[in-house]
Design a protein around this motif. Structure first.
Motif, mmCIF file in Angstrom:
data_model
loop_
_atom_site.group_PDB
_atom_site.id
_atom_site.type_symbol
_atom_site.label_atom_id
_atom_site.label_comp_id
_atom_site.label_asym_id
_atom_site.label_seq_id
_atom_site.Cartn_x
_atom_site.Cartn_y
_atom_site.Cartn_z
ATOM 1 N N ARG A 105 49.579 35.349 53.935
ATOM 2 C CA ARG A 105 48.381 36.106 54.308
ATOM 3 C C ARG A 105 48.415 37.512 53.690
ATOM 4 N N ASN A 106 49.551 38.204 53.797
ATOM 5 C CA ASN A 106 49.660 39.567 53.269
ATOM 6 C C ASN A 106 49.533 39.609 51.750
ATOM 7 N N ILE A 107 50.183 38.669 51.079
ATOM 8 C CA ILE A 107 50.108 38.651 49.611
ATOM 9 C C ILE A 107 48.696 38.315 49.165
ATOM 10 N N ASN A 108 48.104 37.283 49.763
ATOM 11 C CA ASN A 108 46.747 36.888 49.380
ATOM 12 C C ASN A 108 45.702 37.950 49.715
ATOM 13 N N ALA A 109 45.992 38.786 50.718
ATOM 14 C CA ALA A 109 45.075 39.872 51.082
ATOM 15 C C ALA A 109 45.229 41.087 50.160
ATOM 16 N N GLY A 110 46.201 41.033 49.256
ATOM 17 C CA GLY A 110 46.394 42.145 48.323
ATOM 18 C C GLY A 110 47.193 43.297 48.897
ATOM 19 N N ASN A 111 47.944 43.058 49.957
ATOM 20 C CA ASN A 111 48.692 44.140 50.601
ATOM 21 C C ASN A 111 49.818 44.705 49.746
ATOM 22 N N TYR A 112 50.188 44.018 48.679
ATOM 23 C CA TYR A 112 51.291 44.494 47.841
ATOM 24 C C TYR A 112 50.829 44.819 46.424
ATOM 25 N N GLN A 113 49.517 45.017 46.263
ATOM 26 C CA GLN A 113 49.020 45.427 44.943
ATOM 27 C C GLN A 113 49.712 46.723 44.557
ATOM 28 N N ASN A 114 49.908 46.918 43.266
ATOM 29 C CA ASN A 114 50.592 48.089 42.727
ATOM 30 C C ASN A 114 52.078 48.106 43.059
ATOM 31 N N GLN A 115 52.621 46.980 43.507
ATOM 32 C CA GLN A 115 54.049 46.842 43.728
ATOM 33 C C GLN A 115 54.542 45.660 42.891
ATOM 34 N N SER A 116 55.830 45.639 42.653
ATOM 35 C CA SER A 116 56.472 44.523 41.964
ATOM 36 C C SER A 116 57.354 43.826 42.985
ATOM 37 N N VAL A 117 57.035 42.566 43.266
ATOM 38 C CA VAL A 117 57.617 41.864 44.405
ATOM 39 C C VAL A 117 58.516 40.712 43.973
ATOM 40 N N MET A 118 59.643 40.584 44.666
ATOM 41 C CA MET A 118 60.489 39.403 44.587
ATOM 42 C C MET A 118 60.423 38.716 45.945
ATOM 43 N N ILE A 119 60.170 37.415 45.932
ATOM 44 C CA ILE A 119 60.216 36.622 47.158
ATOM 45 C C ILE A 119 61.554 35.901 47.192
ATOM 46 N N LEU A 120 62.252 36.036 48.313
ATOM 47 C CA LEU A 120 63.534 35.366 48.511
ATOM 48 C C LEU A 120 63.447 34.441 49.713
ATOM 49 N N VAL A 121 63.954 33.230 49.555
ATOM 50 C CA VAL A 121 64.046 32.279 50.654
ATOM 51 C C VAL A 121 65.418 31.612 50.588
ATOM 52 N N LYS A 122 65.880 31.101 51.743
ATOM 53 C CA LYS A 122 67.156 30.384 51.775
ATOM 54 C C LYS A 122 67.015 28.949 51.295
ATOM 55 N N VAL A 123 65.891 28.338 51.627
ATOM 56 C CA VAL A 123 65.683 26.915 51.334
ATOM 57 C C VAL A 123 64.254 26.684 50.842
ATOM 58 N N PRO A 124 64.022 25.595 50.103
ATOM 59 C CA PRO A 124 62.706 25.329 49.530
ATOM 60 C C PRO A 124 61.585 25.152 50.542
ATOM 61 N N LYS A 125 61.891 24.779 51.780
ATOM 62 C CA LYS A 125 60.816 24.498 52.738
ATOM 63 C C LYS A 125 59.905 25.700 52.935
ATOM 64 N N TYR A 126 60.447 26.917 52.823
ATOM 65 C CA TYR A 126 59.593 28.094 53.011
ATOM 66 C C TYR A 126 58.624 28.284 51.849
ATOM 67 N N LEU A 127 59.019 27.874 50.661
ATOM 68 C CA LEU A 127 58.094 27.940 49.519
ATOM 69 C C LEU A 127 57.023 26.868 49.640
ATOM 70 N N LYS A 128 57.408 25.702 50.157
ATOM 71 C CA LYS A 128 56.410 24.662 50.424
ATOM 72 C C LYS A 128 55.398 25.189 51.444
ATOM 73 N N MET A 129 55.901 25.852 52.488
ATOM 74 C CA MET A 129 55.006 26.411 53.503
ATOM 75 C C MET A 129 54.088 27.470 52.894
ATOM 76 N N LEU A 130 54.634 28.344 52.042
ATOM 77 C CA LEU A 130 53.796 29.352 51.376
ATOM 78 C C LEU A 130 52.685 28.682 50.575
ATOM 79 N N SER A 131 53.036 27.611 49.869
ATOM 80 C CA SER A 131 52.039 26.866 49.097
ATOM 81 C C SER A 131 50.967 26.289 50.023
ATOM 82 N N GLU A 132 51.399 25.716 51.131
ATOM 83 C CA GLU A 132 50.448 25.136 52.084
ATOM 84 C C GLU A 132 49.550 26.208 52.710
#
Length: 162
Positions: free
Chosen positions: A69-96
């Motif tokens: 929600r925050n990324i899609n709302a543009g809350n991190y515009q003008n920043q350079s972001v790294m997303i870190l997760v422990k396991v792939p399920k969180y990336l699947k959830m982000l996609s969903e």
């Protein structure tokens, strides 16, 4: 992938030496977003992550839903972001939750009961395999690479060879 997202990494250790000294430097990020619904209720682990984060890097620890929600709302515009997760399920959830991702780097997934070793530092459970295949089916380039100097290998090729 949103322009502000410079790198997405699966690493069971989250913020540690390789991430801080190599990946942050190469990707030139100024914010790390750790996505982990379970971690939100663990003040000790959250505090350890805060202490491990360099002072010039902002840190957010979010649920998958909040991160998308925050990324899609543009809350991190003008920043350079790294997303870190422990396991792939969180990336699947982000996609969903509607987050577009171009590429994902699998760095380290620790050994668990029933997991299969596919790289020296990558052990995949059945759930990890299903989640990675889901992400690949969405057209996301999923590679495995421990450090930036190492050649990235296509995770699709590894999974197809299993």
């Amino acid at each position: 992938m949103k322009n502000e997202i410079k790198h997405i990494r699966i690493d069971g250790r989250l913020i540690h030496g390789q991430v801080v000294t190599k990946w942050v430097f190469v990707t030139e990020v100024n914010r790390i977003i750790v996505v982990d619904d379970e971690l939100l209720n663990n003040p000790i682990e959250k505090n350890a992550l805060k202490m491990s984060t360099p002072s010039n890097i902002k840190l957010s620890i979010l649920s998958a839903e909040s991160a998308a929600r925050n990324i899609n709302a543009g809350n991190y515009q003008n920043q350079s972001v790294m997303i870190l997760v422990k396991v792939p399920k969180y990336l699947k959830m982000l996609s969903e939750f509607g987050l577009e991702m171009d590429s994902i780097n699998v760095g380290n997934i620790s050994q668990k009961d029933g997991s299969i070793q596919v790289k020296p530092s990558v052990f995949l459970s059945d759930e990890n395999i299903c989640d990675l295949r889901y992400l690949i089916s969405k057209g996301i380039n999923v590679t495995t690479q421990m450090v930036p100097a190492e050649t990235a290998e296509n995770m699709s090729d590894i999974l197809n060879g299993m």
